[in-house]
Design an enzyme around this catalytic site. Structure first.
Site, PDB file in Angstrom:
ATOM      1  N   HIS A  81      -2.452  -8.598 -11.788  1.00  0.00           N
ATOM      2  CA  HIS A  81      -1.282  -7.729 -11.143  1.00  0.00           C
ATOM      3  C   HIS A  81      -0.032  -7.931 -11.821  1.00  0.00           C
ATOM      4  O   HIS A  81       0.230  -9.056 -12.490  1.00  0.00           O
ATOM      5  CB  HIS A  81      -0.988  -8.674  -9.526  1.00  0.00           C
ATOM      6  CG  HIS A  81      -0.172  -7.351  -9.029  1.00  0.00           C
ATOM      7  ND1 HIS A  81       1.111  -7.614  -9.031  1.00  0.00           N
ATOM      8  CD2 HIS A  81      -0.571  -6.656  -7.982  1.00  0.00           C
ATOM      9  CE1 HIS A  81       1.840  -6.848  -7.959  1.00  0.00           C
ATOM     10  NE2 HIS A  81       0.665  -6.019  -7.265  1.00  0.00           N
ATOM     11  N   LYS A 118       0.234 -10.411  -0.870  1.00  0.00           N
ATOM     12  CA  LYS A 118       1.021 -11.199  -1.692  1.00  0.00           C
ATOM     13  C   LYS A 118       1.458 -12.580  -0.956  1.00  0.00           C
ATOM     14  O   LYS A 118       0.671 -13.032  -0.355  1.00  0.00           O
ATOM     15  CB  LYS A 118       2.273 -10.449  -2.225  1.00  0.00           C
ATOM     16  CG  LYS A 118       1.917  -9.017  -2.718  1.00  0.00           C
ATOM     17  CD  LYS A 118       3.310  -8.266  -3.261  1.00  0.00           C
ATOM     18  CE  LYS A 118       2.581  -6.960  -3.713  1.00  0.00           C
ATOM     19  NZ  LYS A 118       3.442  -6.311  -4.316  1.00  0.00           N
ATOM     20  N   GLU A 127       2.953  -8.618 -11.174  1.00  0.00           N
ATOM     21  CA  GLU A 127       3.588  -9.659 -10.950  1.00  0.00           C
ATOM     22  C   GLU A 127       3.156 -10.928 -11.537  1.00  0.00           C
ATOM     23  O   GLU A 127       3.938 -11.889 -12.035  1.00  0.00           O
ATOM     24  CB  GLU A 127       3.847  -9.840  -9.217  1.00  0.00           C
ATOM     25  CG  GLU A 127       4.500  -8.935  -8.488  1.00  0.00           C
ATOM     26  CD  GLU A 127       4.164  -8.446  -7.201  1.00  0.00           C
ATOM     27  OE1 GLU A 127       3.349  -9.092  -6.606  1.00  0.00           O
ATOM     28  OE2 GLU A 127       4.669  -7.327  -6.866  1.00  0.00           O
ATOM     29  N   SER A 138       3.652   1.647  -3.751  1.00  0.00           N
ATOM     30  CA  SER A 138       4.347   2.183  -2.466  1.00  0.00           C
ATOM     31  C   SER A 138       3.595   3.316  -1.827  1.00  0.00           C
ATOM     32  O   SER A 138       3.906   4.378  -1.319  1.00  0.00           O
ATOM     33  CB  SER A 138       5.679   3.027  -3.086  1.00  0.00           C
ATOM     34  OG  SER A 138       6.618   1.853  -3.334  1.00  0.00           O
ATOM     35  N   GLY A 140       6.695  -1.632  -4.687  1.00  0.00           N
ATOM     36  CA  GLY A 140       7.572  -2.404  -3.794  1.00  0.00           C
ATOM     37  C   GLY A 140       8.912  -1.499  -4.089  1.00  0.00           C
ATOM     38  O   GLY A 140       9.653  -1.882  -3.350  1.00  0.00           O
ATOM     39  N   GLU A 165      -1.517   0.623 -11.190  1.00  0.00           N
ATOM     40  CA  GLU A 165      -0.320   0.454 -10.541  1.00  0.00           C
ATOM     41  C   GLU A 165       0.974   0.422 -11.325  1.00  0.00           C
ATOM     42  O   GLU A 165       1.287  -0.504 -12.077  1.00  0.00           O
ATOM     43  CB  GLU A 165      -0.076  -0.847 -10.038  1.00  0.00           C
ATOM     44  CG  GLU A 165      -1.460  -1.263  -8.961  1.00  0.00           C
ATOM     45  CD  GLU A 165      -1.016  -2.330  -8.016  1.00  0.00           C
ATOM     46  OE1 GLU A 165      -1.047  -2.080  -6.603  1.00  0.00           O
ATOM     47  OE2 GLU A 165      -0.770  -3.404  -8.468  1.00  0.00           O
ATOM     48  N   ASN A 221      -3.104  -5.887  -0.395  1.00  0.00           N
ATOM     49  CA  ASN A 221      -2.535  -6.892  -0.942  1.00  0.00           C
ATOM     50  C   ASN A 221      -1.447  -7.751  -0.362  1.00  0.00           C
ATOM     51  O   ASN A 221      -0.206  -7.152  -0.656  1.00  0.00           O
ATOM     52  CB  ASN A 221      -2.162  -6.629  -2.534  1.00  0.00           C
ATOM     53  CG  ASN A 221      -1.305  -7.641  -3.414  1.00  0.00           C
ATOM     54  OD1 ASN A 221      -1.473  -9.062  -3.160  1.00  0.00           O
ATOM     55  ND2 ASN A 221      -1.011  -7.587  -4.508  1.00  0.00           N
TER      56      ASN A 221
HETATM   57  P1  PGA Z   1       3.453  -2.042  -2.690  1.00  0.00           P
HETATM   58  O1  PGA Z   1       2.546  -2.885  -3.785  1.00  0.00           O
HETATM   59  O2  PGA Z   1       2.645  -1.107  -1.972  1.00  0.00           O
HETATM   60  O3  PGA Z   1       4.280  -2.531  -1.989  1.00  0.00           O
HETATM   61  O4  PGA Z   1       4.237  -0.998  -4.028  1.00  0.00           O
HETATM   62  C1  PGA Z   1       1.631  -2.674  -4.232  1.00  0.00           C
HETATM   63  C2  PGA Z   1       0.911  -3.984  -5.116  1.00  0.00           C
HETATM   64  O5  PGA Z   1       1.774  -4.415  -5.696  1.00  0.00           O
HETATM   65  O6  PGA Z   1      -0.242  -4.180  -5.389  1.00  0.00           O
END
Ligand code: PGA
Length: 253
Positions: free
Chosen positions: A97, A11, A99, A215, A175, A169, A9
């Site tokens: 997601h 983003k 976000e 992560s 992140g 998630e 992803n």
């Molecule tokens: P990350 O993000 O691997 O940077 O923690 C995962 C995601 O948001 O899908």
């Protein structure tokens, strides 16, 4: 047998030029890793979907979008519909997601509509669920995640549900560098699968791929992916570096 998937992803990252370089590197390195039951997907920013899809050609690496609208067409400035993605032959779309939930106010009701549009356009939704830190600390994380799954997916017929990929998630792991332990991931994946089984039966639940996200890195991927109910990963930050991402894909074996 359910499918194993490692999805990147990206983003809102990379210029077009950088995106092409990253795609070329992943394509080049991943070729031997994508075998049989494992799919590798790059979920890229919308303006890059078509150029990168063309670049991938008939490579084993697939392309995906990061969102789609709950509407088909019309006066919705800035939106992208599932039918547009279909017209570009984009096979996957991330929906729900954290976000999108946090910054764009997406809730279960809206996500149920988006899921319907994606399925009607023959896309494979990668549906995200997961709890924020305060919910984990309050101990109500299983209840919340079950509710997220129910709100967005439980209106689906059995045949429709079978087309869904779920990504668990935990928001506190996204992140942050704080990965869930493999036990925490396995426990929640089992809860999700049991919840699906309660509505659709064990056979159907056993066919649904449930990815872990938050992560994921090269040095924890193998342990996470070895859990019986973890069928791959949704990878954010670490998917922006080709070597790291391909090492994560290798953790799938
Ligand atoms: P990350 O993000 O691997 O940077 O923690 C995962 C995601 O948001 O899908």
């Amino acid at each position: 047998m359910r499918q194993k998937i490692v999805a990147g992803n990206w983003k809102m990252n990379k210029t077009l030029e950088e995106a092409k370089i990253l795609t070329a590197e992943v394509m080049g390195m991943v070729a031997d890793e994508v075998k049989g039951n494992t799919s590798v997907v790059l979920c890229v920013p919308s303006p890059y979907l078509l150029p990168l899809k063309n670049q991938l050609g008939n490579s084993s690496v697939k392309i995906g979008a990061q969102n789609c609208s709950e509407h088909d067409w019309g006066a919705y400035t800035g939106e992208i519909s599932a039918l547009m993605l279909k017209s570009m032959e984009i096979p996957y779309v991330i929906l729900g997601h954290s976000e999108r939930r946090q910054y764009f106010g997406e809730d279960g009701k809206l996500l149920a509509k988006k899921i319907d549009k994606a399925l009607a356009a023959s896309l494979t939704p990668i549906f995200c669920c997961g709890e924020p830190l305060e919910i984990r600390e309050a101990g109500t994380h299983e209840k919340l995640v079950k509710q997220q799954v129910e709100e967005a997916l439980f209106h689906l017929s059995t045949d429709a549900l079978k087309k869904i990929v779920i990504a668990y998630e935990p928001v506190w792991a996204i992140g942050t560098g704080k990965t869930a332990t493999s036990q925490q991931a396995q426990d929640m994946h089992a809860v999700i699968r049991m919840h699906l089984a309660s509505k659709y039966g064990e056979q159907v639940a056993s066919e649904i791929s449930i990815l872990y996200g938050g992560s994921v890195k090269a040095d924890n991927a193998q342990e996470l992916f070895s859990c019986p109910d973890v069928d791959g990963g949704l990878v954010g930050g670490a998917s922006l570096k080709s070597r790291e991402f391909v090492d994560i894909v290798k953790g799938m074996k």
